[in-house]
Design a protein around this motif. Structure first.
Motif, PDB file in Angstrom:
ATOM      1  N   GLU A  21       3.978  10.781  -6.724  1.00 10.28           N
ATOM      2  CA  GLU A  21       5.122  11.196  -7.816  1.00 10.28           C
ATOM      3  C   GLU A  21       4.086  11.598  -8.994  1.00 10.28           C
ATOM      4  O   GLU A  21       4.320  12.601  -9.571  1.00 10.28           O
ATOM      5  N   LYS A  22       2.905  11.161  -9.116  1.00  8.08           N
ATOM      6  CA  LYS A  22       2.076  11.532 -10.341  1.00  8.08           C
ATOM      7  C   LYS A  22       1.163  12.842  -9.962  1.00  8.08           C
ATOM      8  O   LYS A  22       0.260  13.008 -10.650  1.00  8.08           O
ATOM      9  N   GLY A  23       1.182  13.306  -8.745  1.00  8.43           N
ATOM     10  CA  GLY A  23       0.591  14.516  -8.147  1.00  8.43           C
ATOM     11  C   GLY A  23      -0.708  14.487  -7.568  1.00  8.43           C
ATOM     12  O   GLY A  23      -1.156  15.380  -7.341  1.00  8.43           O
ATOM     13  N   HIS A  24      -0.923  13.021  -7.180  1.00  9.08           N
ATOM     14  CA  HIS A  24      -2.009  12.716  -6.183  1.00  9.08           C
ATOM     15  C   HIS A  24      -1.617  12.810  -4.525  1.00  9.08           C
ATOM     16  O   HIS A  24      -1.667  11.614  -4.243  1.00  9.08           O
ATOM     17  N   GLU A  25      -1.251  13.749  -4.382  1.00 10.05           N
ATOM     18  CA  GLU A  25      -0.892  13.872  -2.899  1.00 10.05           C
ATOM     19  C   GLU A  25      -1.776  13.368  -1.976  1.00 10.05           C
ATOM     20  O   GLU A  25      -1.315  12.699  -0.849  1.00 10.05           O
ATOM     21  N   LYS A  26      -2.830  13.893  -1.731  1.00 14.35           N
ATOM     22  CA  LYS A  26      -3.763  13.383  -0.817  1.00 14.35           C
ATOM     23  C   LYS A  26      -3.958  11.738  -0.989  1.00 14.35           C
ATOM     24  O   LYS A  26      -4.242  11.649   0.218  1.00 14.35           O
ATOM     25  N   SER A  27      -4.441  11.587  -2.071  1.00 17.37           N
ATOM     26  CA  SER A  27      -4.522   9.919  -2.127  1.00 17.37           C
ATOM     27  C   SER A  27      -3.364   9.152  -1.480  1.00 17.37           C
ATOM     28  O   SER A  27      -3.529   8.176  -0.867  1.00 17.37           O
ATOM     29  N   GLY A  28      -2.340   9.387  -2.020  1.00 20.37           N
ATOM     30  CA  GLY A  28      -0.991   8.764  -1.607  1.00 20.37           C
ATOM     31  C   GLY A  28      -0.607   9.127  -0.203  1.00 20.37           C
ATOM     32  O   GLY A  28      -0.197   7.931   0.437  1.00 20.37           O
ATOM     33  N   ASP A  29      -0.768  10.105   0.406  1.00 18.55           N
ATOM     34  CA  ASP A  29      -0.590  10.406   1.733  1.00 18.55           C
ATOM     35  C   ASP A  29      -1.510   9.689   2.721  1.00 18.55           C
ATOM     36  O   ASP A  29      -1.122   9.133   3.727  1.00 18.55           O
ATOM     37  N   PHE A  30      -2.660   9.326   2.159  1.00 21.39           N
ATOM     38  CA  PHE A  30      -3.576   8.768   2.837  1.00 21.39           C
ATOM     39  C   PHE A  30      -3.415   7.338   2.924  1.00 21.39           C
ATOM     40  O   PHE A  30      -3.414   6.688   3.870  1.00 21.39           O
ATOM     41  N   LEU A  31      -2.982   6.518   1.695  1.00 15.15           N
ATOM     42  CA  LEU A  31      -2.393   5.335   1.755  1.00 15.15           C
ATOM     43  C   LEU A  31      -1.224   4.877   2.724  1.00 15.15           C
ATOM     44  O   LEU A  31      -1.135   4.077   3.455  1.00 15.15           O
ATOM     45  N   ILE A  32      -0.486   5.836   2.640  1.00 19.27           N
ATOM     46  CA  ILE A  32       0.880   5.757   3.294  1.00 19.27           C
ATOM     47  C   ILE A  32       0.697   5.869   4.849  1.00 19.27           C
ATOM     48  O   ILE A  32       1.383   5.190   5.504  1.00 19.27           O
ATOM     49  N   ASP A  33      -0.352   6.982   5.461  1.00 19.73           N
ATOM     50  CA  ASP A  33      -0.759   6.762   6.948  1.00 19.73           C
ATOM     51  C   ASP A  33      -1.524   5.737   7.164  1.00 19.73           C
ATOM     52  O   ASP A  33      -1.405   5.228   8.211  1.00 19.73           O
ATOM     53  N   ALA A  34      -2.157   5.061   6.137  1.00  9.30           N
ATOM     54  CA  ALA A  34      -3.233   3.906   6.531  1.00  9.30           C
ATOM     55  C   ALA A  34      -2.365   2.752   6.663  1.00  9.30           C
ATOM     56  O   ALA A  34      -2.904   1.968   7.413  1.00  9.30           O
ATOM     57  N   MET A  35      -1.237   2.682   5.997  1.00 11.21           N
ATOM     58  CA  MET A  35      -0.641   1.395   6.111  1.00 11.21           C
ATOM     59  C   MET A  35      -0.435   0.675   7.432  1.00 11.21           C
ATOM     60  O   MET A  35      -0.755  -0.469   7.910  1.00 11.21           O
ATOM     61  N   MET A  66       0.810  -1.217   0.027  1.00 13.64           N
ATOM     62  CA  MET A  66       0.048   0.071   0.053  1.00 13.64           C
ATOM     63  C   MET A  66       1.089   1.251   0.068  1.00 13.64           C
ATOM     64  O   MET A  66       0.436   2.192  -0.727  1.00 13.64           O
ATOM     65  N   ASP A  67       2.025   1.364   0.826  1.00 16.69           N
ATOM     66  CA  ASP A  67       2.630   2.471   0.891  1.00 16.69           C
ATOM     67  C   ASP A  67       3.386   2.632  -0.488  1.00 16.69           C
ATOM     68  O   ASP A  67       3.493   3.983  -0.684  1.00 16.69           O
ATOM     69  N   ASN A  68       3.921   1.700  -0.972  1.00 15.24           N
ATOM     70  CA  ASN A  68       4.420   1.990  -2.547  1.00 15.24           C
ATOM     71  C   ASN A  68       3.451   2.545  -3.429  1.00 15.24           C
ATOM     72  O   ASN A  68       3.974   3.450  -4.073  1.00 15.24           O
ATOM     73  N   VAL A  69       2.149   1.887  -3.414  1.00 16.60           N
ATOM     74  CA  VAL A  69       1.162   2.743  -4.132  1.00 16.60           C
ATOM     75  C   VAL A  69       1.065   4.359  -3.891  1.00 16.60           C
ATOM     76  O   VAL A  69       0.963   5.354  -4.672  1.00 16.60           O
ATOM     77  N   GLY A  70       1.180   4.427  -2.502  1.00 14.63           N
ATOM     78  CA  GLY A  70       0.998   5.852  -2.097  1.00 14.63           C
ATOM     79  C   GLY A  70       2.132   6.856  -2.697  1.00 14.63           C
ATOM     80  O   GLY A  70       1.975   7.915  -3.155  1.00 14.63           O
ATOM     81  N   PHE A  71       3.281   6.317  -2.634  1.00 14.73           N
ATOM     82  CA  PHE A  71       4.494   7.013  -3.316  1.00 14.73           C
ATOM     83  C   PHE A  71       4.246   7.350  -4.826  1.00 14.73           C
ATOM     84  O   PHE A  71       4.693   8.375  -5.311  1.00 14.73           O
ATOM     85  N   TYR A  72       4.138   6.173  -5.447  1.00 14.36           N
ATOM     86  CA  TYR A  72       3.600   6.384  -6.620  1.00 14.36           C
ATOM     87  C   TYR A  72       2.674   7.397  -6.991  1.00 14.36           C
ATOM     88  O   TYR A  72       2.801   8.245  -8.007  1.00 14.36           O
ATOM     89  N   LEU A  73       1.459   7.550  -6.295  1.00 11.48           N
ATOM     90  CA  LEU A  73       0.268   8.492  -6.482  1.00 11.48           C
ATOM     91  C   LEU A  73       0.883   9.929  -6.163  1.00 11.48           C
ATOM     92  O   LEU A  73       0.715  10.847  -6.799  1.00 11.48           O
TER      93      LEU A  73
END
Length: 282
Positions: free
Chosen positions: A201-215, A192-199
């Protein structure tokens, strides 16, 4: 000859239909323990270096497939020749799950082993880290073996009235679905956190931070659920397979509470006995 071929195809179609229906029934019967299996194995499969996560999960998956390859034929033979042994195996498996569950609770309450493991990891070399990984993989495969027994036996008993071919086919389907479904979800969770970092990088910071924090929160939740799952599965098996425990059910209390209490009490007893034997052995 053409008529014979059509009849054969019709029989195959009917068999496939029976297997599909039986597999659906078996999956429904094992749904609860499949959820427990996911929680327990997600707990077992986490805590590794990110670069090693998928390789380790694949190693556990292969171990799980080997477990099924051992359990399935033995379950079919014992069901036909010695069904009473199935009950004994289930009870022994339940005691192992309760031992592991109570040991996890003890670690959480007293933090002794947890701190030792953290210190060991911090001071580890590459060789000792690989050794720790191997130990965790073996532990995960052993726990999977116990849960696989429960899944196979429950799936098999739910289609016991079906022809033998249907029993075998549907139980094998459920066993394979359990392995690839459970560890597929586990792989998704730990990445999940890898997907968060990928998001990000693609400019989807809120979605990425959510996945990283949720992991980490999800992992902690699954660790808690996995421990409770061990207690419920083990306590439930003892409650249903050992007549003695029926006399000690608390009235007007949900069955799940009684099963959890049985699991905790017996788990504490098993852990105490194991510690006594270890002390004697030393």
């Amino acid at each position: 000859m053409a008529t014979g071929i059509f009849l054969l195809l019709d029989d195959i179609a009917m068999l496939a239909d029976d297997v599909a229906v039986a597999s659906k029934v078996a999956t429904q019967k094992t749904a609860a323990i499949l959820g427990d299996d996911l929680a327990v194995n997600a707990q077992k499969a986490t805590g590794f270096d990110q670069s090693r996560e998928l390789a380790i999960i694949w190693a556990i998956t292969k171990g799980s497939l080997k477990n099924k390859a051992i359990i399935l034929p033995i379950a079919f033979i014992l069901t036909a020749l010695a069904p009473s042994l199935i009950t004994l195996i289930l009870i022994l498996g339940a005691l192992f799950l309760l031992y592991e569950g109570v040991e996890k609770i003890e670690e959480y309450l007293f933090h002794k082993k947890h701190e030792e493991k953290n210190e060991e990891l911090l001071n580890s070399t590459k060789d000792t880290i690989l050794e720790i990984e191997e130990q965790k993989i073996k532990s995960a495969i052993l726990t999977d073996f116990i849960l696989s027994i429960e899944i196979v036996v429950i799936a098999l008993s739910s289609v016991a009235t079906q022809p033998f071919t249907v029993q075998v086919s549907s139980t094998v389907i459920v066993a394979l679905a359990a392995t690839f479904g459970v560890y597929g979800f586990v792989a998704m969770i730990v990445r999940m956190d890898n997907v968060g970092f990928y998001l990000i990088e693609k400019g989807h910071e809120k979605s990425g931070d959510f996945l990283i924090d949720a992991m980490p929160k999800l992992i902690k939740t699954l660790a808690f659920v996995g421990t409770i799952a061990m207690m419920l599965v083990g306590g439930g098996i003892l409650a249903h397979k050992v007549e003695f425990f029926h006399h000690y059910f608390i009235e007007d209390v949900p069955a799940v509470v009684n099963e959890l209490l049985i699991g905790l009490i017996i788990g504490v007893i098993v852990l105490s006995v194991v510690k006594i034997f270890k002390a004697i052995k030393r």
